[in-house]
Write an enzyme that holds these catalytic residues in place. Structure first.
Site, PDB file in Angstrom:
ATOM      1  N   GLU A 174      51.333  -2.906 -14.226  1.00  0.00           N
ATOM      2  CA  GLU A 174      49.980  -3.042 -13.668  1.00  0.00           C
ATOM      3  C   GLU A 174      49.835  -4.316 -12.853  1.00  0.00           C
ATOM      4  O   GLU A 174      48.723  -4.777 -12.607  1.00  0.00           O
ATOM      5  CB  GLU A 174      48.935  -3.002 -14.792  1.00  0.00           C
ATOM      6  CG  GLU A 174      48.916  -4.204 -15.707  1.00  0.00           C
ATOM      7  CD  GLU A 174      49.859  -4.085 -16.900  1.00  0.00           C
ATOM      8  OE1 GLU A 174      49.571  -4.713 -17.930  1.00  0.00           O
ATOM      9  OE2 GLU A 174      50.882  -3.374 -16.807  1.00  0.00           O
TER      10      GLU A 174
ATOM     11  N   ASN B 207      45.561   3.223 -20.752  1.00  0.00           N
ATOM     12  CA  ASN B 207      46.623   4.182 -21.074  1.00  0.00           C
ATOM     13  C   ASN B 207      46.452   4.759 -22.474  1.00  0.00           C
ATOM     14  O   ASN B 207      46.626   5.965 -22.691  1.00  0.00           O
ATOM     15  CB  ASN B 207      47.997   3.505 -20.952  1.00  0.00           C
ATOM     16  CG  ASN B 207      48.517   3.490 -19.533  1.00  0.00           C
ATOM     17  OD1 ASN B 207      48.147   4.324 -18.715  1.00  0.00           O
ATOM     18  ND2 ASN B 207      49.373   2.537 -19.225  1.00  0.00           N
TER      19      ASN B 207
ATOM     20  N   HIS C 239      48.471   8.402 -19.764  1.00  0.00           N
ATOM     21  CA  HIS C 239      49.192   7.799 -18.633  1.00  0.00           C
ATOM     22  C   HIS C 239      48.846   8.437 -17.298  1.00  0.00           C
ATOM     23  O   HIS C 239      48.946   7.779 -16.253  1.00  0.00           O
ATOM     24  CB  HIS C 239      50.704   7.874 -18.882  1.00  0.00           C
ATOM     25  CG  HIS C 239      51.159   6.930 -19.944  1.00  0.00           C
ATOM     26  ND1 HIS C 239      51.412   5.598 -19.707  1.00  0.00           N
ATOM     27  CD2 HIS C 239      51.381   7.105 -21.275  1.00  0.00           C
ATOM     28  CE1 HIS C 239      51.783   4.993 -20.824  1.00  0.00           C
ATOM     29  NE2 HIS C 239      51.780   5.890 -21.800  1.00  0.00           N
TER      30      HIS C 239
ATOM     31  N   ASP D 131      46.571  -8.704 -11.653  1.00  0.00           N
ATOM     32  CA  ASP D 131      46.874  -7.964 -12.876  1.00  0.00           C
ATOM     33  C   ASP D 131      45.641  -7.160 -13.285  1.00  0.00           C
ATOM     34  O   ASP D 131      44.515  -7.681 -13.264  1.00  0.00           O
ATOM     35  CB  ASP D 131      47.267  -8.922 -13.997  1.00  0.00           C
ATOM     36  CG  ASP D 131      47.863  -8.193 -15.190  1.00  0.00           C
ATOM     37  OD1 ASP D 131      49.080  -7.960 -15.179  1.00  0.00           O
ATOM     38  OD2 ASP D 131      47.110  -7.850 -16.128  1.00  0.00           O
TER      39      ASP D 131
ATOM     40  N   ASP E 189      47.932   6.148 -14.294  1.00  0.00           N
ATOM     41  CA  ASP E 189      48.582   6.191 -12.976  1.00  0.00           C
ATOM     42  C   ASP E 189      47.555   6.329 -11.865  1.00  0.00           C
ATOM     43  O   ASP E 189      47.689   5.726 -10.792  1.00  0.00           O
ATOM     44  CB  ASP E 189      49.576   7.355 -12.914  1.00  0.00           C
ATOM     45  CG  ASP E 189      50.842   7.083 -13.706  1.00  0.00           C
ATOM     46  OD1 ASP E 189      51.038   5.930 -14.144  1.00  0.00           O
ATOM     47  OD2 ASP E 189      51.639   8.023 -13.886  1.00  0.00           O
TER      48      ASP E 189
END
Length: 347
Positions: A250, A215, A220, A207, A224
């Site tokens: 994630e 973010n 975003h 994680d 990404d």
């Protein structure tokens, strides 16, 4: 012609990248009468491309996936393959050279759009005839098209890693393959298994730490990009025989094959350190937390995942940027073992 058709049927009869690799090199090896045929994976890391063999077949032998026992690095730098590097730079379909033993080596990149992350390498003691190259080209076309179809159904569209559905299938197959009843084993087989108990299959849940903050602060698009770069680091940090998946958001999952606990620790921690040392554009430093557990063929997948998740959340609640083994946490009294319950649902 019959042999060629048989190989085509074999290649297109699989719904698995591993078996597709094995099928294509078996076909090429026979039809080209080669000394060796390999599937090479091309991986980008920190602006550099690395080459690592994924499958191989030698004359007179059987095609097999390569299990890299060593724990070092993502492979050889592409710079060590200057002819192949020039071919890729020119978006070429093939390139050839003589190796140190005077054998003819032919490289055939597998282009999917403008990207090639796989290449076939064929080594022969004699030059390749035009007819042979044409036949191999046809096989490559079928391989590329079928690989593209598998990617579409098996891969995560953002990171290119295997997706959640594929994980469910792979985990079920792995557990089934190791669930041979003890009563069907001969005494000497049971004894061999006892000696090999230190080498197991493992499941790790990864994680990204504080990903929501990434973010929220950078947007975003940069979020990404972080996921894509972490996926690249996973591909280069884990071994060719391991399977890496994007589980969702994630969160990632890794299935590590046939390895000891000590080496599982080393491989997982190498990945964790690689992420911590990586400079992410705009974002800077990012870390990951990992929880992992040994696979038990006689337990439900949901129980195995739940235990890995417990170890993961222990890591995240005790400072993050940690890799924790479930059984070690239980042995130290830091986690309480949960009895298997067929009705339990962790997701």
């Amino acid at each position: 012609m019959d042999s060629l058709l048989k190989h085509m049927v074999d290649m297109t009869g699989h719904r698995d990248h591993t078996m597709l690799d094995v099928s294509v090199i078996a076909a090429v090896q026979e039809l080209a009468a080669a000394a060796q045929t390999r599937v090479l994976a091309l991986t980008a890391l920190r602006g550099q491309v690395f080459v690592r063999a994924r499958a191989v077949i030698n004359a007179g032998g059987a095609a097999r996936m390569l299990e890299h026992a060593d724990l070092g690095g993502p492979g050889e730098p592409l710079a060590d393959f200057p002819v192949l590097a020039a071919c890729l730079a020119a978006s070429g379909d093939s390139a050839g050279a003589l190796d140190g033993a005077g054998r003819h080596v032919l490289w055939l990149p597998i282009w999917i759009g403008e990207k090639a992350d796989t290449c076939l390498e064929i080594t022969s003691p004699t030059p390749y005839s035009e007819a042979t190259v044409q036949v191999i080209g046809g096989i490559i076309s079928v391989y590329r098209n079928f690989q593209n179809l598998l990617d579409y159904s098996e891969r995560d569209s953002l990171t290119g890693l295997l997706n959640r559905k594929t994980f469910d299938d792979q985990l079920a197959k792995t557990l089934h393959a190791h669930a041979e009843p003890e009563e069907l084993k001969l005494p000497e087989e049971q004894e061999r298994r006892q000696h090999a108990d230190t080498e197991q299959q493992w499941l790790a849940v990864v994680d990204v730490d504080h990903f929501k903050l990434v973010n929220d602060k950078f947007g975003h698009l940069y979020g990404d990009e972080v996921l894509i770069l972490i996926a690249n680091l996973m591909t280069s940090s884990f071994r060719a025989q391991d399977r890496v998946f994007r589980f969702g958001g994630e969160e990632f999952v890794v299935l590590l094959r046939s390895i000891t606990l000590a080496n599982a620790h080393k491989i997982i921690d190498r990945f964790r350190v690689n992420v911590a040392n990586h400079e992410f554009p705009q974002v800077g430093r990012v870390t990951v937390s990992v929880g992992f557990v040994a696979l038990n063929a006689y337990e439900a997948p949901v129980i195995i995942l739940g235990r890995a998740d417990q170890a993961l959340y222990y890591a995240k609640s005790h400072g993050r940027n940690l890799a924790c083994h479930y059984d070690e946490l239980v042995a130290q009294g830091l986690l309480h073992a949960v009895e298997s319950n067929d009705t339990a649902e962790f997701f």
